[in-house]
Design a protein around this motif. Structure first.
Motif, PDB file in Angstrom:
ATOM      1  N   SER A  45      -7.739  -3.578 -16.347  1.00  0.00           N
ATOM      2  CA  SER A  45      -6.909  -4.657 -16.897  1.00  0.00           C
ATOM      3  C   SER A  45      -7.761  -5.652 -17.666  1.00  0.00           C
ATOM      4  O   SER A  45      -7.400  -6.117 -18.737  1.00  0.00           O
ATOM      5  CB  SER A  45      -6.184  -5.398 -15.773  1.00  0.00           C
ATOM      6  N   ALA A  49      -7.621  -6.603 -21.571  1.00  0.00           N
ATOM      7  CA  ALA A  49      -7.417  -7.975 -22.014  1.00  0.00           C
ATOM      8  C   ALA A  49      -8.537  -8.383 -22.962  1.00  0.00           C
ATOM      9  O   ALA A  49      -8.300  -9.034 -23.985  1.00  0.00           O
ATOM     10  CB  ALA A  49      -7.375  -8.907 -20.814  1.00  0.00           C
ATOM     11  N   LEU A  56      -8.124 -13.104 -19.415  1.00  0.00           N
ATOM     12  CA  LEU A  56      -7.022 -12.798 -18.524  1.00  0.00           C
ATOM     13  C   LEU A  56      -6.566 -14.022 -17.750  1.00  0.00           C
ATOM     14  O   LEU A  56      -5.382 -14.319 -17.672  1.00  0.00           O
ATOM     15  CB  LEU A  56      -7.466 -11.706 -17.557  1.00  0.00           C
ATOM     16  N   GLU A  57      -7.535 -14.696 -17.184  1.00  0.00           N
ATOM     17  CA  GLU A  57      -7.163 -15.854 -16.380  1.00  0.00           C
ATOM     18  C   GLU A  57      -7.405 -17.125 -17.172  1.00  0.00           C
ATOM     19  O   GLU A  57      -8.529 -17.598 -17.268  1.00  0.00           O
ATOM     20  CB  GLU A  57      -7.970 -15.886 -15.070  1.00  0.00           C
ATOM     21  N   GLU A  64      -0.662 -22.593 -12.591  1.00  0.00           N
ATOM     22  CA  GLU A  64      -0.896 -21.631 -11.520  1.00  0.00           C
ATOM     23  C   GLU A  64      -1.780 -20.531 -12.079  1.00  0.00           C
ATOM     24  O   GLU A  64      -1.705 -20.194 -13.244  1.00  0.00           O
ATOM     25  CB  GLU A  64       0.423 -20.967 -11.077  1.00  0.00           C
ATOM     26  N   LEU A  66      -2.598 -16.937 -12.961  1.00  0.00           N
ATOM     27  CA  LEU A  66      -1.736 -15.801 -13.243  1.00  0.00           C
ATOM     28  C   LEU A  66      -2.152 -14.647 -12.349  1.00  0.00           C
ATOM     29  O   LEU A  66      -3.237 -14.111 -12.471  1.00  0.00           O
ATOM     30  CB  LEU A  66      -1.903 -15.427 -14.715  1.00  0.00           C
ATOM     31  N   GLU A  67      -1.289 -14.294 -11.439  1.00  0.00           N
ATOM     32  CA  GLU A  67      -1.653 -13.237 -10.494  1.00  0.00           C
ATOM     33  C   GLU A  67      -1.312 -11.877 -11.087  1.00  0.00           C
ATOM     34  O   GLU A  67      -0.143 -11.574 -11.332  1.00  0.00           O
ATOM     35  CB  GLU A  67      -0.889 -13.457  -9.185  1.00  0.00           C
ATOM     36  N   LEU A  68      -2.311 -11.104 -11.309  1.00  0.00           N
ATOM     37  CA  LEU A  68      -2.075  -9.781 -11.883  1.00  0.00           C
ATOM     38  C   LEU A  68      -1.913  -8.748 -10.793  1.00  0.00           C
ATOM     39  O   LEU A  68      -2.690  -8.696  -9.861  1.00  0.00           O
ATOM     40  CB  LEU A  68      -3.246  -9.397 -12.774  1.00  0.00           C
ATOM     41  N   LYS A  69      -0.857  -7.975 -10.922  1.00  0.00           N
ATOM     42  CA  LYS A  69      -0.644  -6.915  -9.939  1.00  0.00           C
ATOM     43  C   LYS A  69      -0.557  -5.573 -10.635  1.00  0.00           C
ATOM     44  O   LYS A  69       0.543  -5.030 -10.812  1.00  0.00           O
ATOM     45  CB  LYS A  69       0.648  -7.159  -9.166  1.00  0.00           C
ATOM     46  N   GLN A  74      -0.078   1.638 -14.520  1.00  0.00           N
ATOM     47  CA  GLN A  74      -0.878   1.070 -15.593  1.00  0.00           C
ATOM     48  C   GLN A  74      -2.048   1.961 -15.998  1.00  0.00           C
ATOM     49  O   GLN A  74      -2.565   1.836 -17.092  1.00  0.00           O
ATOM     50  CB  GLN A  74      -1.384  -0.324 -15.191  1.00  0.00           C
TER      51      GLN A  74
ATOM     52  N   GLU B 196       5.710 -14.797 -17.406  1.00  0.00           N
ATOM     53  CA  GLU B 196       4.702 -14.440 -16.403  1.00  0.00           C
ATOM     54  C   GLU B 196       4.844 -13.001 -15.942  1.00  0.00           C
ATOM     55  O   GLU B 196       3.853 -12.297 -15.756  1.00  0.00           O
ATOM     56  CB  GLU B 196       4.772 -15.412 -15.215  1.00  0.00           C
ATOM     57  N   SER B 200       1.976 -10.110 -16.435  1.00  0.00           N
ATOM     58  CA  SER B 200       1.504  -9.306 -15.331  1.00  0.00           C
ATOM     59  C   SER B 200       1.671  -7.812 -15.639  1.00  0.00           C
ATOM     60  O   SER B 200       0.794  -7.002 -15.380  1.00  0.00           O
ATOM     61  CB  SER B 200       2.317  -9.705 -14.098  1.00  0.00           C
ATOM     62  N   HIS B 201       2.807  -7.492 -16.242  1.00  0.00           N
ATOM     63  CA  HIS B 201       3.128  -6.101 -16.590  1.00  0.00           C
ATOM     64  C   HIS B 201       2.152  -5.561 -17.635  1.00  0.00           C
ATOM     65  O   HIS B 201       1.710  -4.415 -17.553  1.00  0.00           O
ATOM     66  CB  HIS B 201       4.561  -6.067 -17.122  1.00  0.00           C
ATOM     67  N   LEU B 202       1.828  -6.393 -18.631  1.00  0.00           N
ATOM     68  CA  LEU B 202       0.950  -5.937 -19.712  1.00  0.00           C
ATOM     69  C   LEU B 202      -0.523  -6.113 -19.376  1.00  0.00           C
ATOM     70  O   LEU B 202      -1.382  -5.510 -20.019  1.00  0.00           O
ATOM     71  CB  LEU B 202       1.251  -6.712 -21.010  1.00  0.00           C
ATOM     72  N   GLY B 203      -0.816  -6.960 -18.405  1.00  0.00           N
ATOM     73  CA  GLY B 203      -2.207  -7.275 -18.113  1.00  0.00           C
ATOM     74  C   GLY B 203      -2.852  -8.135 -19.182  1.00  0.00           C
ATOM     75  O   GLY B 203      -4.041  -8.031 -19.464  1.00  0.00           O
ATOM     76  N   VAL B 204      -2.059  -8.973 -19.817  1.00  0.00           N
ATOM     77  CA  VAL B 204      -2.532  -9.817 -20.922  1.00  0.00           C
ATOM     78  C   VAL B 204      -1.936 -11.210 -20.755  1.00  0.00           C
ATOM     79  O   VAL B 204      -0.777 -11.336 -20.363  1.00  0.00           O
ATOM     80  CB  VAL B 204      -2.053  -9.243 -22.284  1.00  0.00           C
ATOM     81  N   SER B 205      -2.723 -12.235 -21.033  1.00  0.00           N
ATOM     82  CA  SER B 205      -2.192 -13.591 -20.932  1.00  0.00           C
ATOM     83  C   SER B 205      -1.330 -13.947 -22.134  1.00  0.00           C
ATOM     84  O   SER B 205      -1.610 -13.499 -23.247  1.00  0.00           O
ATOM     85  CB  SER B 205      -3.333 -14.601 -20.848  1.00  0.00           C
TER      86      SER B 205
END
Lengths: 389, 389
Positions: A45, A49, A56-57, A64, A66-69, A74, B196, B200-205
């Motif tokens: 990820s 990015a 990413l962050e 907040e 950004l919590e990546l799941k 993926q 958000e 998270s889905h794309l892994g990109v801010s």
């Protein structure tokens, strides 16, 4: 013609379970989906990015982290052409690159979901098609029973899609939420939070009926007729037609060819405004009536000459202009002179606001015009457009 | 012309504080706002809900009890005419009744907020204007600095309004959230949750830039030109014009007068479809080309005769028809015969789907047509409209 998409209702070999009970795991890749955030996935990820030029962050993002799941899916790039899905859609070009999917599910038209997702995707322009991170959206409208809903959510799980939904029936919304949770699908209820906030504000419960459900007769309201009338007026007054009734328009747009007068007029008409548009052509007199109407309703449009020339060249090509016609329309000298001709007219009518449309989408120019229109009515500068429901 | 509304930027005697610090209580009614849920207010809310024929606490509503937080303002009915605000809005009628306010704040066009609120209000049709619980919405678009934002939120607090916002800049969104919290204003971030989830889905801010911010050039995309072309095509092919180029249309609508062909065509054109519409008039031959094009792109529209007569009567009146013209257009016998004439044409062309538009809003009919259009392309029945971003 295409082979049927894998989610097709007729073809799908799914016995969808009822909404509230017996939610089974979808068949595809149950193991992969159980991976929650392996170090490898995190690295992937981050790499993605970084490739797209964004950290990413972002510190302070909405206050907040950004919590990546990242989920199993993926790691697997879904190739639609392989699935025979969207591979041949005339309207939206050939889909060959890998893409992430967003499923939009609605019990009504689905336009709210589409509009919201499109607006949210505006925040990801830096990584969509051009930057190698395309997104496919799939709109499922009129989904009014639990069986169809579950079939779609199941397919979303298979495809590694996220799901956004607008479902007026609270039990349908709850089923969607639970099914997505169970299957590890990221999901968002688009209208739920606003609807609840409004319910709380008004002290009244929502009806739980989708728009267009039987027993609703809002379609024949005054607002409805007003909008139809506005659209019809606007079509009749496109491109300088019927100058004798300019005074009946709410808004009059004036500008040289290819400043977007027509699509802008139409967009505004759908919001209930009667719009006339008048072309400015070098050496051609504008209709007298344009100077006789209330100047507060006239808006001038202008555009950067280089951009205008680009647009006009494309236009001349698509219309098959050739020789002299083409040059006098899209040659830089002519473009500049015509814009200067328009500028002089605008400066002789200082009450007309002149709006720069370069780089603006139709909706953006419309927002500027309506802001000015309502501000002038209320003699204020704070942009406020009010409606009663 | 109106006196300036109380929120007017020029007139408001407010030194708005910067976004992150020093959020002061607005002047109006600080005590009232500290009331959270007095027994009296609860009774009032319940009484109001009962008057509108709906129970307040619906069991199972989205799986959670609807928590009502009536605030001080709910006891005070705001009379806009008293404030000189909206009292004279030509577009939306005279605002005299008391109403609850919803403030919609956006750093872009605000159309997403407007669209979502309008859709959510669809759940409260049972208690809006007709049922004595009107709602006024106020759209503030292009709010791109913290000072304006705070002035608006302060005004919302004074007016007892709720606030919904779409703010791409995370610090602006956070400021709005905190200010609303501090002042006890119910607020909803419309795009935050979807943005958000997509991040998270794309892994990109997300970019944090509002649509239309400088450096964005999406306006001149292929999609943009396609939409403009579709709108222009559709205007040129309105009401049976240019039958020789019907084959160039993506969608062709056929129906008797006042089945909503024109506004429906225009609505579809804005979504990028080239639409032609062909009127069916008793005793008049339809253009030959209509029967030569791919029948899969032709859609018939039909409507209940009683509703059609009502619409036609209104139309005849607004056009000033009189005598014979009026009767042959809106008399019941004629209406029935013409619908029967249309029905026969439709049955001779069984591939054309016939869509019943009675009681449907334009958007609803459009959704049905696009569902069929895309299903036919993909030979599926599961409604799915796909796009690539």
């Amino acid at each position: 013609m295409l082979a049927c998409s894998t989610v097709c209702h007729r073809c799908l070999q799914v016995k969808a379970t009822s909404a509230d009970t017996n939610l089974s795991e979808p068949e595809a890749e149950p193991k992969a989906r159980k991976l929650k955030a392996s170090p490898q996935l995190k690295r992937w990820s981050r790499a993605r990015a970084l490739r797209s030029g964004h950290r990413l962050e972002r510190p302070g993002h909405r206050g907040e982290a950004l919590e990546l799941k990242p989920r199993g899916q993926q790691t697997k790039e879904v190739d639609y052409s392989e699935h025979g899905q969207e591979g041949n859609d005339d309207d939206y070009g050939v889909y060959v690159a890998t893409a992430k999917s967003i499923y939009m599910v609605s019990d009504g038209t689905g336009w709210t979901a589409e509009h919201s997702v499109s607006a949210a995707l505006g925040q990801f322009d830096h990584c969509l098609v051009d930057r190698g991170c395309p997104v496919n959206t799939h709109l499922f409208s009129g989904i009014d029973d639990a069986e169809k809903l579950m079939a779609i959510i199941k397919q979303a799980a298979k495809e590694g899609a996220m799901v956004v939904y607008t479902l007026a029936d609270p039990s349908m919304a709850e089923s969607a939420k639970q099914a997505c949770k169970l299957w590890g699908i990221p999901s968002t209820d688009i209208l739920g939070p606003i609807t609840e906030a409004i319910a709380s504000h008004l002290g009244v419960s929502p009806s739980g009926l989708p728009r267009g459900a039987s027993g609703r007769s809002s379609a024949l309201s005054e607002e409805y007729f007003r909008r139809i009338e506005a659209v019809e007026f606007t079509i009749k007054h496109d491109d300088g037609a019927l100058p004798q009734s300019l005074h009946k328009a709410n808004i009059i747009l004036a500008g040289v060819s290819r400043t977007g007068k027509t699509p802008l007029s139409i967009y505004l008409s759908q919001k209930g405004y009667k719009v006339a548009n008048v072309p400015i052509v070098m050496g051609v007199d504008l209709p007298k009536t344009l100077f006789e109407v209330d100047p507060e309703k006239v808006f001038g449009l202008t555009i950067n000459p280089i951009v205008l020339q680009t647009i006009r060249k494309a236009r001349a090509k698509s219309l098959g202009f050739s020789g002299e016609a083409r040059s006098s329309y899209s040659e830089m000298d002519y473009v500049r002179q015509e814009l200067e001709f328009a500028r002089r007219i605008f400066s002789q009518n200082p009450v007309w606001p002149v709006i720069e449309v370069t780089g603006k989408a139709i909706e953006e120019t419309a927002a500027v015009i309506l802001r000015l229109y309502h501000d002038r009515k209320h003699k204020c500068t704070m942009p406020r457009i009010s409606k009663r429901y």
